[in-house]
Design an enzyme around this catalytic site. Sequence first.
Site, short mmCIF file in Angstrom:
data_model
loop_
_atom_site.label_atom_id
_atom_site.label_comp_id
_atom_site.label_asym_id
_atom_site.label_seq_id
_atom_site.Cartn_x
_atom_site.Cartn_y
_atom_site.Cartn_z
CB CYS A 184 -0.90 0.00 1.23
SG CYS A 184 -2.08 1.39 1.25
CG ASP A 213 -0.77 3.94 5.35
OD1 ASP A 213 0.14 4.47 6.03
OD2 ASP A 213 -1.96 3.89 5.71
NE ARG A 232 -0.79 4.64 8.80
CZ ARG A 232 -2.03 4.29 9.13
NH1 ARG A 232 -2.44 4.44 10.38
NH2 ARG A 232 -2.85 3.80 8.23
CG HIS A 291 -1.55 -1.18 5.84
ND1 HIS A 291 -2.02 -0.16 6.63
CD2 HIS A 291 -1.78 -0.79 4.57
CE1 HIS A 291 -2.51 0.81 5.86
NE2 HIS A 291 -2.37 0.45 4.60
CB CYS A 322 -5.65 -0.52 4.69
SG CYS A 322 -5.38 0.01 2.99
#
Length: 210
Positions: A41, A43, A45, A97, A100
Amino acid sequence: MDIKKIFENNEQWITDKLALDKDYFNNLSKGQSPEILYIGCSDSRVTAEELMGVQPGDVFVHRNIANMVPNTDMNVQSVINFAVRHLKVKHVVVCGHYYCGGIKAAMQSADLGILNSWLRNIRDVYRLHQDELDAIKDEEERYKRLVELNVQEQCVNVIKTASVQRASKERGGEFTVHGWVFDVRTGKLIDLNIDFDRILENIMKIYRII
Ligand code: CO
């Protein structure tokens, strides 16, 4: 985040790398032969290399919203094709994750414009597994399970591709697909140990092209 700081960080990183190995960048410039394709992803993080503890050159990376492998997305399809046919990676990883935002958005009713068609692929995953998901009463648990099932379905999408089917046939046990989940709350990387033989048993007669 001060953008200028990024360039200072870069200078420091170069200094640190060269202090350990003066040929570090010379060697990097010679080419790449990563053994892993990581599809994760976007993302912020979920940083692919850092969470795996790997170095530049180790992993070929593709990231998009909710680690999707749509059959009509030329971007991810090109990455898979190049990684498998030309780099000859030994492993393809789809890593989702928990928490998400893309998965969360697909569980809600909202018009998100251009994201609608992207998130539709996740709604389709929900529909494929509706009985299991609807039976989970706790919303957070249902959300986490959809993250896992989405990884599973994107792995299946990887396996639907000609390049992956050819690699499996020609390289057998030397080539594997993996479904993982990263838990943002604990930092733990979890191997879902997806039983592909069981999942694919009845559907490969539909999707086999090699
Ligand atoms: Co995400």
